[in-house]
Design an enzyme around this catalytic site. Structure first.
Site, PDB file in Angstrom:
ATOM      1  N   HIS A   1      -5.904   1.824  -4.357  1.00 33.92           N
ATOM      2  CA  HIS A   1      -4.993   1.311  -3.332  1.00 33.92           C
ATOM      3  C   HIS A   1      -4.573  -0.118  -3.657  1.00 33.92           C
ATOM      4  CE1 HIS A   1      -8.164  -0.857  -0.581  1.00 33.92           C
ATOM      5  NE2 HIS A   1      -8.566  -0.840  -1.833  1.00 33.92           N
TER       6      HIS A   1
ATOM      7  N   HIS B   1      -2.578   1.051   6.869  1.00 34.62           N
ATOM      8  CA  HIS B   1      -2.932   0.998   5.447  1.00 34.62           C
ATOM      9  C   HIS B   1      -3.120   2.410   4.908  1.00 34.62           C
ATOM     10  CE1 HIS B   1      -4.332  -0.835   1.763  1.00 34.62           C
ATOM     11  NE2 HIS B   1      -5.415  -0.075   1.772  1.00 34.62           N
TER      12      HIS B   1
ATOM     13  N   CYS C   1       0.810  -1.221   0.000  1.00 31.49           N
ATOM     14  CA  CYS C   1       0.000   0.000   0.000  1.00 31.49           C
ATOM     15  C   CYS C   1       0.845   1.273   0.000  1.00 31.49           C
ATOM     16  CB  CYS C   1      -0.954  -0.004   1.186  1.00 31.49           C
ATOM     17  SG  CYS C   1      -0.166   0.055   2.814  1.00 31.49           S
TER      18      CYS C   1
END
Length: 394
Positions: free
Chosen positions: A366, A354, A306
């Site tokens: 993402h 994240h 990420c």
């Protein structure tokens, strides 16, 4: 509505990689249990479907958190290795110069011997820690020329500096070894979490996987509904801002109305335009990565985790972001979710494990988690409570 706002298509049509196959989505879901189906009664100790789903979700989140810690240790290790390599190169060069200086001092000693001084022990000179003491003991100091004396002094200084560099290199190697061991430990933690998740999923029946797929579908529908609601709120806020701007720009009686600084308005407009330009480049890069796999620790070009994706996207726009989510969250200005603009970073979970790249209309690009691919998805993909903060990086 501002130019960067694009109306979302009606209906539930999904194309390409944005909505993964139901089986894949189910296997990689981080579930909210409020909408889950009731598992069939079990006569043994086998965990219920809901328990498995929650445990798998927790393991994937833990794996991603461990990945960010791994990234941090890896970055530290890389820097340390570079520093140690530079120190070792410096020590090697200094040692070579010391050897040359020793040879020069040896020639001085030999020259003094030829002029009548006591015979020098050349081997002792080359091994001496203090050439000045050596020359004094051999009654040669008073016979050295100024240039020769400078050479002795320079040699002594070089010896001290080289010894210091050797010590620094030795300490650096010890620290590097510790970091490398920590890196191995971090890697093992990620792999253990993923292995545990795979083991749980491998025990599911086809029926249970189908039920997980149904849960995931309902989750996506709720996430998309919230994204549409956020998009409407943002559009309304922009409309009000544009109306207010038009009112300010309308002719006013300056004798009774407070003055507005033109320079302030101009500066704000330029800053907004500059950010929009950079954000467009970051988003173009991110969109080009859609479909590439999530791989923990990866920074591209074939795969990403990420923070690796967000770092690479903004680098394409000329902005250097730190490597990890823990550092990226501090690399800009925090804004409210309602004020999020395309290009902003959306962080998730209390541990900031994240991050995604906001594209507008409540959506983001993402790299979701292990087993998934870079995709476009609602920022509410794991529930509204999972959103930690929004940061504008440039």
């Amino acid at each position: 509505m501002a130019p960067h706002r694009k109306p979302r298509p009606t209906g539930r049509t999904r194309a390409g990689i944005r909505t993964p196959a139901l089986a894949t989505a189910a296997l990689t879901s981080v579930a909210l249990l409020s909408q889950s189906a009731t598992a069939a009664p079990s006569t043994d100790d086998k965990p219920s479907l809901e328990e498995v789903e929650k445990k798998v979700g927790d393991l994937y989140r833990q794996a991603e958190t461990a990945t960010e810690k791994y990234n941090s240790v890896k970055e530290k290790t890389t820097k340390q290795k570079k520093q140690v390599d530079n120190l070792l190169d410096d020590v090697a060069k200094r040692t070579e110069k010391l050897n040359e200086a020793r040879e020069e001092l040896g020639s001085y000693a030999a020259a003094q011997y030829r002029t009548g001084a006591a015979a020098p022990d050349t081997a002792a000179l080359l091994l001496a820690d203090d050439p000045q003491e050596y020359f004094a003991q051999n009654q040669l100091m008073d016979r050295l020329t100024d240039r020769q004396q400078e050479s002795v002094d320079e040699y002594v200084a070089q010896q001290a500096e080289t010894a210091q560099r050797r010590q620094e290199a030795s300490e650096g190697l010890e620290q590097l070894t510790e970091s490398q061991n920590a890196l191995k430990s971090s890697k093992a933690k990620v792999q253990a979490k993923l292995a545990a998740a795979r083991e749980l999923l491998s025990q599911l029946t086809a029926e249970e996987k189908a039920r997980l797929a149904d849960i995931e579908q309902r989750k996506q529908e709720e996430a998309d509904r919230k994204a549409e609601e956020l998009a409407r709120q943002q559009a309304a806020a922009e409309s009000r801002a544009e109306s207010a701007q038009e009112t300010q720009e309308a002719p006013q009686d300056t004798s009774t109305s407070p003055s507005t600084s033109p320079s302030t308005e101009t500066t704000t407009t330029v800053e907004d335009s500059t950010y929009a330009t950079k954000a467009a480049k970051a988003l173009a890069f991110a969109r080009a990565q859609i479909g590439k796999p999530y791989v923990w620790g990866a920074t591209g070009p074939g795969s990403y985790d990420c923070s690796g994706l967000t770092q690479a996207a903004w680098k394409a726009a000329g902005v250097d972001l730190p490597r990890t989510t823990y550092d990226q969250v501090n690399a800009g200005t925090t804004v409210a979710l309602s004020a999020a603009r395309p290009g902003d970073l959306i962080f998730f979970y209390d541990n900031i494990g994240h991050v995604g790249l906001y594209i507008g209309n409540g959506m983001m690009i993402h790299a979701p988690k292990p087993g998934a691919y870079v995709r476009e998805e609602s920022v509410f993909y794991d529930g509204e409570s999972s959103i930690h903060s929004v940061v504008r990086p440039a």
